[in-house]
Design a protein around this motif. Sequence first.
Motif, short mmCIF file in Angstrom:
data_model
loop_
_atom_site.label_atom_id
_atom_site.label_comp_id
_atom_site.label_asym_id
_atom_site.label_seq_id
_atom_site.Cartn_x
_atom_site.Cartn_y
_atom_site.Cartn_z
N MET A 122 1.28 -1.11 -0.24
CA MET A 122 0.03 0.56 0.12
C MET A 122 0.91 1.11 -0.01
O MET A 122 1.08 1.39 1.05
CB MET A 122 -0.73 -0.29 1.53
N ALA A 165 0.19 4.08 -1.51
CA ALA A 165 -0.83 4.71 -1.58
C ALA A 165 -1.37 5.99 -0.61
O ALA A 165 -0.95 5.12 0.69
CB ALA A 165 -2.29 4.43 -2.39
N VAL A 210 -3.75 7.33 1.52
CA VAL A 210 -5.36 7.01 1.25
C VAL A 210 -5.80 8.05 2.01
O VAL A 210 -5.66 8.52 3.29
CB VAL A 210 -6.06 5.89 1.46
N ALA A 211 -7.28 8.98 1.69
CA ALA A 211 -7.52 9.92 2.54
C ALA A 211 -8.57 9.61 3.51
O ALA A 211 -8.74 8.26 3.07
CB ALA A 211 -8.85 11.00 1.45
N ASP A 212 -7.76 9.71 4.76
CA ASP A 212 -8.50 9.51 6.32
C ASP A 212 -9.92 9.80 6.47
O ASP A 212 -11.15 8.92 6.87
CB ASP A 212 -7.79 9.96 7.14
N ALA A 247 -12.57 3.77 5.22
CA ALA A 247 -12.64 2.56 5.80
C ALA A 247 -11.17 2.83 5.75
O ALA A 247 -10.27 3.64 5.06
CB ALA A 247 -12.75 1.46 5.40
N ILE A 260 -8.08 0.84 4.71
CA ILE A 260 -7.76 -0.41 3.83
C ILE A 260 -6.42 -1.52 4.16
O ILE A 260 -6.72 -2.86 4.23
CB ILE A 260 -7.17 -0.36 2.30
N LEU A 261 -5.27 -1.13 5.26
CA LEU A 261 -4.29 -1.83 5.63
C LEU A 261 -4.60 -2.39 6.76
O LEU A 261 -4.24 -3.87 6.24
CB LEU A 261 -3.01 -0.54 5.29
N PHE A 271 3.10 1.53 4.17
CA PHE A 271 4.12 3.02 4.69
C PHE A 271 3.06 3.81 5.10
O PHE A 271 2.11 3.96 5.60
CB PHE A 271 4.23 3.52 2.34
N ALA A 272 4.17 4.62 5.80
CA ALA A 272 4.13 5.88 6.45
C ALA A 272 4.70 7.21 5.55
O ALA A 272 5.84 7.17 5.82
CB ALA A 272 4.07 4.79 8.30
N ALA A 273 4.15 7.67 6.24
CA ALA A 273 4.62 9.17 5.78
C ALA A 273 4.83 9.37 7.56
O ALA A 273 3.49 10.62 7.65
CB ALA A 273 4.58 10.50 5.09
N GLU A 274 5.30 10.75 8.13
CA GLU A 274 5.76 10.78 9.41
C GLU A 274 6.47 12.44 9.84
O GLU A 274 7.31 12.85 8.73
CB GLU A 274 6.13 9.81 10.38
N LYS A 288 2.29 1.90 14.64
CA LYS A 288 1.61 1.74 13.31
C LYS A 288 1.16 0.61 12.87
O LYS A 288 0.92 -0.07 11.60
CB LYS A 288 1.50 3.15 12.17
N ARG A 301 -0.62 -1.35 15.05
CA ARG A 301 -2.17 -1.20 14.86
C ARG A 301 -2.81 -1.78 13.86
O ARG A 301 -3.66 -2.38 13.32
CB ARG A 301 -2.29 -0.18 14.55
N LYS A 302 -1.49 -2.07 12.83
CA LYS A 302 -2.51 -2.21 11.05
C LYS A 302 -2.18 -3.74 10.62
O LYS A 302 -2.65 -4.68 10.47
CB LYS A 302 -1.65 -1.67 9.82
N1 CTP Z 1 -4.15 3.16 4.01
C1 CTP Z 1 -5.06 2.33 4.20
N2 CTP Z 1 -6.41 2.83 4.05
C2 CTP Z 1 -6.62 4.17 4.68
C3 CTP Z 1 -5.53 5.56 5.17
C4 CTP Z 1 -3.96 4.90 5.12
O1 CTP Z 1 -4.52 1.50 4.00
N3 CTP Z 1 -7.64 4.81 4.58
C5 CTP Z 1 -3.02 3.20 4.76
C6 CTP Z 1 -1.51 4.30 3.32
O2 CTP Z 1 -2.14 3.58 2.15
C7 CTP Z 1 -0.32 3.94 3.89
C8 CTP Z 1 -0.07 3.18 5.80
O3 CTP Z 1 -2.21 2.91 5.43
O4 CTP Z 1 -0.10 2.56 3.83
C9 CTP Z 1 -0.58 3.81 6.22
O5 CTP Z 1 -1.01 4.96 5.93
P1 CTP Z 1 -1.17 6.84 7.23
O6 CTP Z 1 -2.18 7.50 6.93
O7 CTP Z 1 0.37 6.64 7.09
O8 CTP Z 1 -1.85 6.30 9.08
P2 CTP Z 1 -2.96 5.75 9.41
O9 CTP Z 1 -3.26 5.13 10.00
O10 CTP Z 1 -4.28 6.89 8.47
O11 CTP Z 1 -2.64 7.40 10.62
P3 CTP Z 1 -2.49 8.78 10.56
O12 CTP Z 1 -2.43 9.41 9.28
O13 CTP Z 1 -3.31 9.42 11.54
O14 CTP Z 1 -0.56 9.27 10.74
#
Ligand code: CTP
Length: 224
Positions: free
Chosen positions: A97, A99, A101-103, A131, A133-134, A150-153, A164, A167-168
């Motif tokens: 993953m 991408a 993804v919009a939270d 939702a 997805i990961l 992936f995580a962008a911090e 993360k 949690r995932k």
């Molecule tokens: N991701 C996903 N579905 C979402 C949000 C995120 O599958 N609705 C996936 C992204 O593609 C990425 C990973 O989760 O591989 C981490 O995304 P990130 O935005 O860093 O994590 P979040 O859990 O959304 O935490 P936050 O934005 O609060 O840091």
Amino acid sequence: LARGGLDGDLTGRHVVVSAGGTREPIDPVRFIGNRSSGLQGYALARTAVARGARVTLVAANVALPDPAGVDLVPVGSAEEMRKAVLEAADGADAVVMAAAVADFRPADYRGSKIKKASGAEPEPIRLTKNADILAELGQRRGTGQVIVGFAAETDDVLANGREKLARKGCDLLVVNQVGESLTFGQADNAATILATEGDPTVVPRGAKEALADVVWDLVAARLK
Ligand code: CTP
Ligand code: CA
């Protein structure tokens, strides 16, 4: 680390890669978006093809040429990406993953364009959660399937990454530090890859292909 690109170590494998950034519609002409050029996801797709994999690339809103030899599935919103990724992931050996993804998405889609009424202040846009997805992939994974996030911090990069990863429920988490001029739209990237077991893998700043190859090295080792 050896560059696996030439030895076909993913031959016979099916991998799914998501790329780009989802767009959540507000009305027919506006959206809430995520910054992601898709370059890292496309580099992952290209390098996987070079290593012999069958690749499904689920791409959201990228302006990049189609990579040769992949099954490209274009999507717009997070929910479209969710459906496409979960369908492609069924029976796949690995899912990455990459991408953004919009939270959140607007809670009420307006079927017609919002107009700026004279003199009035704009209505606030109420958001609702998308939702994850990961996390869903982590829960419903098939036997032996490898899941990579992936995580962008911007802050506390490694501590947030560790939390993360757990949690995932994924096997590997590629953590980038992001800032105004780092990562987005750039040809190169630097990252630390966290794993459920073993030490982190530090990938120095370099081409997004080089990072992609390290990801596939770690995935291939877990598929054996
Ligand atoms: N991701 C996903 N579905 C979402 C949000 C995120 O599958 N609705 C996936 C992204 O593609 C990425 C990973 O989760 O591989 C981490 O995304 P990130 O935005 O860093 O994590 P979040 O859990 O959304 O935490 P936050 O934005 O609060 O840091
Ligand atoms: Ca997020």
